[in-house]
Write a protein that holds these residues in place. Structure first.
Motif: not given
Length: 184
Positions: A111-113, A118-119, A162-164, A169-176
């Motif tokens: 998820i990228q915004d 975030i500082p 995050s860059t202020e 960017r939230v990165q989630i990695s899950l077993p497939f």
């Protein structure tokens, strides 16, 4: 036309209420094979209105059949929390990108915004319970904490970059999991 608008709003509210009730009813704590793409897309439907209000676009791309082992409700809770954060952080007219894809034996969900970011000193505390940068009454500070707990329970990993002033960017990695293949 005022009356027609009211009726449309009532119909929309009913639809949202039905979805939320369905969301609440499915609460069971067992683990199932869940399709990350399908479950995420249902959740994004709940956030469409909030996105429209802020003139934000949510771009969602997901490969088919991204199966992970977990609880669909809990996964949807994670998506709801993370996208809500992204919506809150974004300024009007922005875009939020949500992607799901398979890399080898893992599912990568991002998820990228392009919001306020975030500082760095807050980034370390982002997963702490009750830590929030939102103004009083706006956030509990439990969203990321709870989300992180759910991802760990699904044997996954979750990272935050995050860059202020540029976004998060939230990165989630899950077993497939192959469909039909149940692991104990």
């Amino acid at each position: 036309t005022g009356f027609k608008t009211v009726l449309e709003q009532i119909a929309r509210c009913k639809q949202i209420t039905d979805r939320l009730l369905g969301f609440a009813r499915k609460r069971n704590s067992g683990s199932d094979l869940i399709d990350i793409g399908v479950a995420s897309s249902q959740t994004l439907g709940l956030l469409e209105h909030k996105a429209k209000q802020k003139h934000l676009k949510i771009q969602f791309h997901s490969e088919n059949s991204l199966f992970a082992l977990g609880n669909e409700n809990e996964w949807q809770q994670v998506v709801l929390n993370l996208i809500t954060n992204a919506l809150d952080a974004s300024s009007e007219g922005g875009t939020i990108e949500v992607r799901g894809c398979r890399e080898g034996n893992r599912i990568q969900f991002t998820i990228q915004d392009y919001g306020e970011g975030i500082p760095q000193d807050h980034l370390k505390k982002a997963f702490d319970p009750f830590f929030t940068t939102k103004s009083p009454g706006q956030g509990t500070g439990l969203g990321l904490y709870v989300s992180y707990g759910i991802i760990v329970k699904m044997h996954g990993e979750m990272t935050l970059e995050s860059t202020e002033g540029q976004g998060t960017r939230v990165q989630i990695s899950l077993p497939f999991h192959e469909a039909g293949e149940q692991s104990s």
